[in-house]
Design a protein around this motif. Structure first.
Motif, PDB file in Angstrom:
ATOM      1  N   HIS A  30       0.594  -0.830   0.293  1.00 37.56           N
ATOM      2  CA  HIS A  30       0.192   0.392   0.015  1.00 37.56           C
ATOM      3  C   HIS A  30       0.786   1.661  -0.022  1.00 37.56           C
ATOM      4  N   HIS A  36       1.008   4.547   0.632  1.00 41.24           N
ATOM      5  CA  HIS A  36       0.384   5.103   2.146  1.00 41.24           C
ATOM      6  C   HIS A  36       0.271   6.909   1.532  1.00 41.24           C
ATOM      7  N   TRP A  84       4.899   7.406   2.167  1.00 39.92           N
ATOM      8  CA  TRP A  84       5.593   5.455   2.658  1.00 39.92           C
ATOM      9  C   TRP A  84       4.757   4.231   1.997  1.00 39.92           C
ATOM     10  N   HIS A 119       3.742  -0.004   2.517  1.00 42.12           N
ATOM     11  CA  HIS A 119       3.993  -0.883   3.715  1.00 42.12           C
ATOM     12  C   HIS A 119       3.436  -1.911   3.313  1.00 42.12           C
ATOM     13  N   HIS A 147       0.043  -4.605   3.701  1.00 44.19           N
ATOM     14  CA  HIS A 147      -1.381  -4.646   3.466  1.00 44.19           C
ATOM     15  C   HIS A 147      -1.446  -5.954   3.929  1.00 44.19           C
ATOM     16  N   HIS A 169      -6.742   7.151   9.805  1.00 45.38           N
ATOM     17  CA  HIS A 169      -5.983   6.813   8.318  1.00 45.38           C
ATOM     18  C   HIS A 169      -6.946   6.426   8.072  1.00 45.38           C
ATOM     19  N   HIS A 202      -7.758   5.996   3.081  1.00 42.85           N
ATOM     20  CA  HIS A 202      -6.842   5.679   2.031  1.00 42.85           C
ATOM     21  C   HIS A 202      -7.477   6.980   0.931  1.00 42.85           C
ATOM     22  N   LEU A 257     -10.381   2.252   2.188  1.00 44.46           N
ATOM     23  CA  LEU A 257     -10.752   2.137   3.374  1.00 44.46           C
ATOM     24  C   LEU A 257      -9.993   2.705   4.008  1.00 44.46           C
ATOM     25  N   HIS A 302      -9.334   3.006   8.392  1.00 40.86           N
ATOM     26  CA  HIS A 302      -9.298   2.419   9.355  1.00 40.86           C
ATOM     27  C   HIS A 302      -8.598   2.477  10.723  1.00 40.86           C
ATOM     28  N   HIS A 341      -4.687   2.949  12.002  1.00 43.62           N
ATOM     29  CA  HIS A 341      -3.408   2.287  12.128  1.00 43.62           C
ATOM     30  C   HIS A 341      -2.352   1.843  12.625  1.00 43.62           C
TER      31      HIS A 341
HETATM   32 CU1  C2O Z   1      -0.518   3.313   5.891  1.00 45.37          CU
HETATM   33 CU2  C2O Z   1      -4.032   1.148   5.511  1.00 45.37          CU
HETATM   34  O1  C2O Z   1      -2.371   2.466   5.483  1.00 45.37           O
END
Ligand code: C2O
Ligand code: CU
Length: 462
Positions: A89, A91, A129, A131, A133, A402, A404, A442, A444, A446
């Motif tokens: 993902h 971010h 960044w 990362h 998921h 967070h 998206h 999403l 959510h 974090h």
């Molecule tokens: Cu950094 Cu759904 O995430």
């Protein structure tokens, strides 16, 4: 991966050491980058007897710093050399929904030995960044994250552009990741997985060489699973020029302190006023104590006798401002659950379950009374709709919310566009944005463990 490709990725992407090479003059666009997720070994502390077994992108934790041009497509080829499925993902990037890296929603998980090509065309410059998921409570804790920079069309002049990615690891005496406590219900129902070993760019207590008069840009990124960091950079006169990638009207951090919840970024800029030989610590506040976690050391040389003329600031990004007379659609979001939260029951996969049953399934957090991903979205709106999420943190823990694919403004921070914002226990607040990116996205917490334990939902822009 062939060695040549690896070198290309390493050069194009900058080095993971924190030092970006002498900047924009030789920053190369990277039309195709290979990103290999695989087990690796890391020296988190110089001279440790046995290297730490981690999961890494291109062999390093964090992964390579990826530098992308703004407004042009870069292709990133993920190859999964793990023994478990994964996705990546990006971010904070406001990109195509199909590239967002959410397994089961925007793409299938990439199986071991599989590949997926991400095509990223980021509209905004700044510090982001990337990362994992998938099972991020595990894969992120083991190292699958890296910093992504989108360069400004005309980057501001700086002498050094330093990335500082903060992480906390939970290590045992042999410097190995404590894997037995992964999935611990205690962590999941309290503040998430907190580490006992801090690294910056994958090493403990790094030093950065700087020279008097230099203008520095520091890109601070919190890549930890759950720890909110309060940093004291101790650099007089430095100003915040961006939060979560988005430029701001520069301001000095209150009390010299920068707070970074998991997933958040802050860009600082300023002119260094250390005398040759002088050192300046970076401290992190843990509980009541401040620990030195890095320091800047002034070289004997003086880079600039006189600081640069132009004030530190960044050019704006094309985020849609709120016009006048916008009708915001108000959507309540109640956050419940966790230890000492008083949640009695909640709906999980269509069934109402009591707290004990939920706990047995490791599902202890709810949004609006629903644990985990609901079948129907929190809201479904046509593109361009103005959204006001009215959030109440009705439990005993802080949560880093967070969203998206979008940036939002919080009522308490007018003018700041964030993608992640911290709600302290008991706190209420509103976040507003224009839902202008089509697809399924999403929302959510974090803190990776809270998300895994149910704190996630989604919305759809049609
Ligand atoms: Cu950094 Cu759904 O995430
Ligand atoms: Cu949370």
């Amino acid at each position: 991966m062939q060695r040549r490709e690896f070198l290309q990725a390493a050069i194009g992407g900058g080095l993971a050491t924190g030092f970006m090479p002498a900047l924009h003059a030789n920053a190369v666009a990277t039309p195709v980058v290979d990103l290999i997720a695989a087990p690796a070994q890391a020296m988190l502390r110089a001279g440790q007897a046995q290297a730490t077994r981690v999961l890494a992108y291109n062999g390093s934790v964090p992964g390579p710093v990826l530098r992308l041009p703004r407004g042009r497509e870069t292709r990133i080829r993920l190859r999964n050399a793990l023994d478990a499925p994964t996705t990546v993902h990006w971010h904070g990037l406001r990109i195509d929904n199909a590239m967002d890296g959410v397994p089961g929603m925007t793409q299938d998980p990439v199986p071991p030995g599989g590949e997926f090509e991400y095509r990223l065309n980021p509209p905004d410059a700044g510090t982001y960044w990337y990362h994992t998921h998938l099972r991020s409570w595990e894969q992120l804790a083991l190292g699958l994250a890296g910093v992504l920079i989108v360069d400004e069309d005309e980057p501001p002049l700086v002498d050094q552009d330093l990335v500082l990615a903060f992480d906390d690891w939970r290590l045992d005496d042999a410097m190995q990741v404590d894997t037995r406590s992964l999935g611990s219900l205690h962590d999941w129902s309290h503040g998430g997985r907190l580490g006992n070993f801090m690294t910056i760019n994958g090493v403990s207590q790094p030093r950065y060489s700087v020279a008097r008069g230099e203008r520095l840009r520091l890109r601070l990124v919190n890549i930890a699973n759950a720890r909110t960091m309060r940093l004291l950079p101790n650099l007089a006169g430095f100003v915040v020029v961006a939060v979560d990638g988005q430029p701001v009207e520069p301001f000095e951090p209150t009390g010299g302190e920068v707070r970074l919840a998991p997933g958040q970024r802050v860009d600082l800029m300023g002119d260094l006023d250390l005398a040759p030989g002088q050192a300046s610590p970076v401290e992190i506040i843990v509980g009541e104590y401040a620990y030195e976690i890095a320091h800047f050391e002034a070289l004997p040389a003086v880079r600039r006798e006189r600081p640069l003329d132009e004030p530190p600031r960044l050019p704006p990004n094309p985020v849609a401002e709120f016009g006048p007379d916008l009708e915001f659609r108000r959507i309540p979001l109640l956050m419940q659950g966790g230890a000492m939260g008083g949640l009695r029951e909640a709906e999980y996969q269509g069934q109402v379950l009591g707290l004990r049953e939920l706990a047995q399934k490791g599902k202890v957090w709810a949004f609006n009374g629903v644990v985990g991903m609901p079948a129907e979205p929190l809201f479904r709106v046509p593109r361009g709709s103005a959204i006001s999420l009215e959030i109440e943190n009705d439990n005993a823990w802080p949560h880093a919310m967070h969203v998206h694919g979008h940036h939002f403004q919080r009522d308490s921070e007018p003018g700041l566009w964030r993608d992640t914002t911290l709600f302290e226990r008991g706190e209420r607040g509103t976040i507003r944005f224009i839902a202008d990116n089509p697809g399924q996205w999403l929302i959510h917490c974090h803190m990776a463990e809270h998300m895994a334990a149910g704190m996630e939902t989604w919305f759809e822009v049609t």
